[in-house]
Write a protein that holds these residues in place. Structure first.
Motif, PDB file in Angstrom:
ATOM      1  N   UNK A   1       5.920   7.476 -37.486  1.00 14.48           N
ATOM      2  CA  UNK A   1       5.062   7.661 -38.647  1.00 14.48           C
ATOM      3  C   UNK A   1       4.180   8.887 -38.427  1.00 14.48           C
ATOM      4  N   UNK A   2       4.052   9.716 -39.434  1.00 12.43           N
ATOM      5  CA  UNK A   2       3.237  10.920 -39.343  1.00 12.43           C
ATOM      6  C   UNK A   2       1.757  10.550 -39.349  1.00 12.43           C
ATOM      7  N   UNK A   3       0.979  11.348 -38.649  1.00 14.21           N
ATOM      8  CA  UNK A   3      -0.463  11.156 -38.631  1.00 14.21           C
ATOM      9  C   UNK A   3      -1.144  12.498 -38.870  1.00 14.21           C
ATOM     10  N   UNK A   4      -2.386  12.473 -39.253  1.00 11.80           N
ATOM     11  CA  UNK A   4      -3.121  13.705 -39.523  1.00 11.80           C
ATOM     12  C   UNK A   4      -3.770  14.172 -38.224  1.00 11.80           C
ATOM     13  N   UNK A   5      -3.331  15.326 -37.767  1.00  7.92           N
ATOM     14  CA  UNK A   5      -3.861  15.949 -36.563  1.00  7.92           C
ATOM     15  C   UNK A   5      -4.361  17.344 -36.892  1.00  7.92           C
ATOM     16  N   UNK A   6      -5.124  17.913 -35.986  1.00 10.80           N
ATOM     17  CA  UNK A   6      -5.624  19.272 -36.147  1.00 10.80           C
ATOM     18  C   UNK A   6      -5.236  20.087 -34.931  1.00 10.80           C
ATOM     19  N   UNK A   7      -4.829  21.312 -35.179  1.00 10.02           N
ATOM     20  CA  UNK A   7      -4.507  22.241 -34.099  1.00 10.02           C
ATOM     21  C   UNK A   7      -5.811  22.763 -33.506  1.00 10.02           C
ATOM     22  N   UNK A   8      -5.956  22.626 -32.187  1.00 10.87           N
ATOM     23  CA  UNK A   8      -7.170  23.115 -31.535  1.00 10.87           C
ATOM     24  C   UNK A   8      -7.257  24.640 -31.560  1.00 10.87           C
ATOM     25  N   UNK A   9      -6.147  25.326 -31.694  1.00 14.54           N
ATOM     26  CA  UNK A   9      -6.152  26.781 -31.654  1.00 14.54           C
ATOM     27  C   UNK A   9      -6.466  27.421 -33.010  1.00 14.54           C
ATOM     28  N   UNK A  10      -5.777  26.982 -34.088  1.00 14.75           N
ATOM     29  CA  UNK A  10      -5.996  27.619 -35.390  1.00 14.75           C
ATOM     30  C   UNK A  10      -6.767  26.734 -36.377  1.00 14.75           C
ATOM     31  N   UNK A  11      -7.074  25.480 -35.983  1.00 17.36           N
ATOM     32  CA  UNK A  11      -7.857  24.515 -36.773  1.00 17.36           C
ATOM     33  C   UNK A  11      -7.153  24.038 -38.041  1.00 17.36           C
ATOM     34  N   UNK A  12      -5.866  24.287 -38.175  1.00 15.77           N
ATOM     35  CA  UNK A  12      -5.136  23.835 -39.362  1.00 15.77           C
ATOM     36  C   UNK A  12      -4.955  22.323 -39.314  1.00 15.77           C
ATOM     37  N   UNK A  13      -5.195  21.651 -40.453  1.00 21.49           N
ATOM     38  CA  UNK A  13      -4.993  20.204 -40.581  1.00 21.49           C
ATOM     39  C   UNK A  13      -3.522  19.982 -40.880  1.00 21.49           C
ATOM     40  N   UNK A  14      -2.875  19.103 -40.079  1.00 24.22           N
ATOM     41  CA  UNK A  14      -1.431  18.904 -40.158  1.00 24.22           C
ATOM     42  C   UNK A  14      -1.076  17.425 -40.284  1.00 24.22           C
ATOM     43  N   UNK A  15       0.007  17.133 -40.968  1.00 19.16           N
ATOM     44  CA  UNK A  15       0.609  15.801 -40.959  1.00 19.16           C
ATOM     45  C   UNK A  15       1.861  15.923 -40.111  1.00 19.16           C
ATOM     46  N   UNK A  16       1.782  15.469 -38.852  1.00 17.05           N
ATOM     47  CA  UNK A  16       2.874  15.667 -37.907  1.00 17.05           C
ATOM     48  C   UNK A  16       3.169  14.392 -37.132  1.00 17.05           C
ATOM     49  N   UNK A  17       4.327  14.375 -36.512  1.00 20.20           N
ATOM     50  CA  UNK A  17       4.708  13.292 -35.617  1.00 20.20           C
ATOM     51  C   UNK A  17       4.152  13.591 -34.228  1.00 20.20           C
ATOM     52  N   UNK A  18       3.981  12.559 -33.405  1.00 18.32           N
ATOM     53  CA  UNK A  18       3.536  12.767 -32.023  1.00 18.32           C
ATOM     54  C   UNK A  18       4.475  13.725 -31.307  1.00 18.32           C
TER      55      UNK A  18
END
Length: 65
Positions: A1-18
């Protein structure tokens, strides 16, 4: 299941798999520990985008831990 994560480098909010990486910058450093976000539609016209050094439209976290 996808979860909402954020990239520590570019700060983009993402819906990605682990275990995935950021499609915007390729970083593997993703976190669930973030607060607030801003939607940038026209980065070239946005003072917030300029201050955050954002050049691409998208959703970005304001605070990433």
């Amino acid at each position: 299941m996808a979860q909402r994560l954020v990239c520590r480098d570019c700060h983009r909010v993402l819906d990605v798999e682990d275990g995935e990486q950021c499609p915007a910058c390729g970083s593997n450093s993703l976190t669930e520990d973030w607060a607030g976000y801003v939607v940038i539609t026209h980065p070239e016209e946005s003072q917030i985008a300029t201050e955050m050094e954002i050049t691409e439209p998208g959703k970005y976290a304001l605070k990433v831990r």
